[in-house]
Design a protein around this motif. Structure first.
Motif, PDB file in Angstrom:
ATOM      1  N   ARG A 129      35.723  14.985  93.609  1.00  0.00           N
ATOM      2  CA  ARG A 129      36.973  14.671  92.914  1.00  0.00           C
ATOM      3  C   ARG A 129      36.870  14.793  91.404  1.00  0.00           C
ATOM      4  NH1 ARG A 129      39.359   9.247  95.912  1.00  0.00           N
ATOM      5  NH2 ARG A 129      39.072   9.973  98.046  1.00  0.00           N
ATOM      6  N   GLY A 130      35.682  14.887  90.873  1.00  0.00           N
ATOM      7  CA  GLY A 130      35.505  14.905  89.435  1.00  0.00           C
ATOM      8  C   GLY A 130      34.379  13.975  89.044  1.00  0.00           C
ATOM      9  N   ILE A 131      34.082  13.943  87.770  1.00  0.00           N
ATOM     10  CA  ILE A 131      32.915  13.219  87.294  1.00  0.00           C
ATOM     11  C   ILE A 131      33.029  11.711  87.526  1.00  0.00           C
ATOM     12  CG2 ILE A 131      33.808  13.017  84.930  1.00  0.00           C
ATOM     13  CD1 ILE A 131      30.120  13.625  85.948  1.00  0.00           C
ATOM     14  N   ALA A 132      34.220  11.139  87.354  1.00  0.00           N
ATOM     15  CA  ALA A 132      34.357   9.688  87.486  1.00  0.00           C
ATOM     16  C   ALA A 132      34.112   9.230  88.921  1.00  0.00           C
ATOM     17  CB  ALA A 132      35.736   9.239  87.011  1.00  0.00           C
ATOM     18  N   ALA A 133      34.752   9.900  89.887  1.00  0.00           N
ATOM     19  CA  ALA A 133      34.577   9.520  91.288  1.00  0.00           C
ATOM     20  C   ALA A 133      33.168   9.814  91.767  1.00  0.00           C
ATOM     21  CB  ALA A 133      35.595  10.245  92.161  1.00  0.00           C
ATOM     22  N   SER A 134      32.606  10.925  91.315  1.00  0.00           N
ATOM     23  CA  SER A 134      31.238  11.262  91.688  1.00  0.00           C
ATOM     24  C   SER A 134      30.251  10.232  91.124  1.00  0.00           C
ATOM     25  CB  SER A 134      30.904  12.663  91.177  1.00  0.00           C
ATOM     26  OG  SER A 134      29.646  13.068  91.651  1.00  0.00           O
ATOM     27  N   PHE A 135      30.453   9.858  89.861  1.00  0.00           N
ATOM     28  CA  PHE A 135      29.607   8.836  89.242  1.00  0.00           C
ATOM     29  C   PHE A 135      29.728   7.512  89.989  1.00  0.00           C
ATOM     30  CE2 PHE A 135      29.385   5.273  86.193  1.00  0.00           C
ATOM     31  CZ  PHE A 135      28.052   5.367  85.827  1.00  0.00           C
ATOM     32  N   GLY A 136      30.944   7.115  90.320  1.00  0.00           N
ATOM     33  CA  GLY A 136      31.149   5.866  91.046  1.00  0.00           C
ATOM     34  C   GLY A 136      30.466   5.866  92.399  1.00  0.00           C
ATOM     35  N   MET A 138      27.762   7.654  93.297  1.00  0.00           N
ATOM     36  CA  MET A 138      26.315   7.580  93.125  1.00  0.00           C
ATOM     37  C   MET A 138      25.876   6.195  92.635  1.00  0.00           C
ATOM     38  SD  MET A 138      26.016  10.538  94.221  1.00  0.00           S
ATOM     39  CE  MET A 138      24.373  11.194  94.112  1.00  0.00           C
ATOM     40  N   LEU A 139      26.695   5.592  91.785  1.00  0.00           N
ATOM     41  CA  LEU A 139      26.376   4.246  91.306  1.00  0.00           C
ATOM     42  C   LEU A 139      26.457   3.241  92.446  1.00  0.00           C
ATOM     43  CD1 LEU A 139      25.644   2.614  88.769  1.00  0.00           C
ATOM     44  CD2 LEU A 139      28.101   2.238  88.419  1.00  0.00           C
ATOM     45  N   LEU A 140      27.426   3.410  93.321  1.00  0.00           N
ATOM     46  CA  LEU A 140      27.543   2.527  94.476  1.00  0.00           C
ATOM     47  C   LEU A 140      26.284   2.599  95.335  1.00  0.00           C
ATOM     48  CD1 LEU A 140      29.286   0.594  96.143  1.00  0.00           C
ATOM     49  CD2 LEU A 140      30.284   2.595  97.274  1.00  0.00           C
ATOM     50  N   GLY A 141      25.748   3.807  95.528  1.00  0.00           N
ATOM     51  CA  GLY A 141      24.508   3.948  96.282  1.00  0.00           C
ATOM     52  C   GLY A 141      23.363   3.191  95.627  1.00  0.00           C
ATOM     53  N   ASN A 142      23.256   3.274  94.299  1.00  0.00           N
ATOM     54  CA  ASN A 142      22.223   2.534  93.577  1.00  0.00           C
ATOM     55  C   ASN A 142      22.422   1.028  93.709  1.00  0.00           C
ATOM     56  OD1 ASN A 142      20.274   4.204  91.595  1.00  0.00           O
ATOM     57  ND2 ASN A 142      22.186   5.332  91.862  1.00  0.00           N
ATOM     58  N   PHE A 143      23.670   0.576  93.618  1.00  0.00           N
ATOM     59  CA  PHE A 143      23.953  -0.857  93.734  1.00  0.00           C
ATOM     60  C   PHE A 143      23.594  -1.389  95.114  1.00  0.00           C
ATOM     61  CE2 PHE A 143      27.412  -1.286  90.208  1.00  0.00           C
ATOM     62  CZ  PHE A 143      26.416  -1.192  89.251  1.00  0.00           C
ATOM     63  N   VAL A 144      23.861  -0.612  96.151  1.00  0.00           N
ATOM     64  CA  VAL A 144      23.507  -1.028  97.508  1.00  0.00           C
ATOM     65  C   VAL A 144      22.007  -1.275  97.611  1.00  0.00           C
ATOM     66  CG1 VAL A 144      23.270  -0.167  99.885  1.00  0.00           C
ATOM     67  CG2 VAL A 144      25.462  -0.007  98.711  1.00  0.00           C
ATOM     68  N   ILE A 145      21.229  -0.382  97.018  1.00  0.00           N
ATOM     69  CA  ILE A 145      19.775  -0.546  97.049  1.00  0.00           C
ATOM     70  C   ILE A 145      19.352  -1.812  96.311  1.00  0.00           C
ATOM     71  CG2 ILE A 145      17.591   0.438  96.243  1.00  0.00           C
ATOM     72  CD1 ILE A 145      18.938   3.235  96.703  1.00  0.00           C
ATOM     73  N   LYS A 177      20.740   7.228  86.270  1.00  0.00           N
ATOM     74  CA  LYS A 177      20.496   8.096  87.429  1.00  0.00           C
ATOM     75  C   LYS A 177      21.799   8.474  88.127  1.00  0.00           C
ATOM     76  CE  LYS A 177      17.123   5.254  88.698  1.00  0.00           C
ATOM     77  NZ  LYS A 177      16.047   4.610  89.484  1.00  0.00           N
ATOM     78  N   ALA A 178      22.735   7.549  88.188  1.00  0.00           N
ATOM     79  CA  ALA A 178      24.037   7.867  88.779  1.00  0.00           C
ATOM     80  C   ALA A 178      24.757   8.917  87.947  1.00  0.00           C
ATOM     81  CB  ALA A 178      24.885   6.602  88.902  1.00  0.00           C
ATOM     82  N   GLY A 179      24.668   8.786  86.628  1.00  0.00           N
ATOM     83  CA  GLY A 179      25.299   9.766  85.755  1.00  0.00           C
ATOM     84  C   GLY A 179      24.678  11.137  85.889  1.00  0.00           C
TER      85      GLY A 179
END
Length: 198
Positions: A129-136, A138-145, A177-179
């Protein structure tokens, strides 16, 4: 909203490697290469404050996003299996079953969950969808960990200590890393290297 606009805003899927459409031999090779990528990324350590940053979770979320949830999860599980039998594939070249029972156990258990979640969202267009949704994503994956790891750690050292030792020091690295992962996915899509466009 016009149907064409909906399609533009919500792409059906963006899983660049499209491995679900490949023959079994391709998938097996992808799993092998994915475990090597995960191991190599785990060995990379970047000096940062307050703690050094490895590229381990960067690789986990990127594998989920590029492989899809099924094969991404399987690849992370295969890599953890290598670690379980003692291969030095974890951060710092660690390996062995003891890492699955001590303070790091919750983080290790969270790795396939993060790959599954990111891959599932990628298959629904979130990383396209774009950089913002992609960043969100990937960040969600990091937060889950971080959160699942801290949940296990809190049972050993308490909630406050787990947050201060197992979450807060790693937040700057999670954002970086998410960015980076999001930027790679957006660049991949824009340069037309995605197998979706072939």
């Amino acid at each position: 909203m016009h149907p064409a606009a909906e399609t533009a805003v919500l792409p059906a899927s963006f899983v660049p490697l499209r491995l679900s459409d490949r023959p079994l031999a391709w998938k097996l090779l992808a799993v092998l290469l994915g475990t090597l990528f995960l191991a190599a990324s785990s060995w990379i350590e970047v000096p940062m404050l307050p703690v050094p940053m490895t590229m381990q979770t960067f690789a986990i979320t990127l594998v989920g996003a590029t492989y899809g949830w099924r094969l991404g999860t399987l690849t992370v599980l295969a890599w953890l299996g290598q670690a379980m039998v003692g291969l030095p594939v974890l951060a710092g070249g660690a390996g062995g079953p003891q890492h699955f029972m001590g303070p790091t156990a919750g983080y290790l258990a969270a790795f396939p969950v993060a790959a599954l979640l990111v891959g599932w969202l990628a298959e629904r267009g979130w990383t396209g969808r774009g950089i913002a949704a992609s960043f969100g994503t990937m960040l969600l994956g990091n937060f889950v960990i971080l959160l699942l790891g801290a949940a296990w750690l809190s049972g050993l050292i308490g909630v406050d200590a787990a947050l201060h030792a197992g979450v807060l020091p790693f937040l700057p690295g999670a954002f970086l890393k998410a960015g980076l992962a999001a930027a790679l996915l957006v660049a991949w899509r824009r340069t037309g290297r995605s197998a979706v466009d072939q």
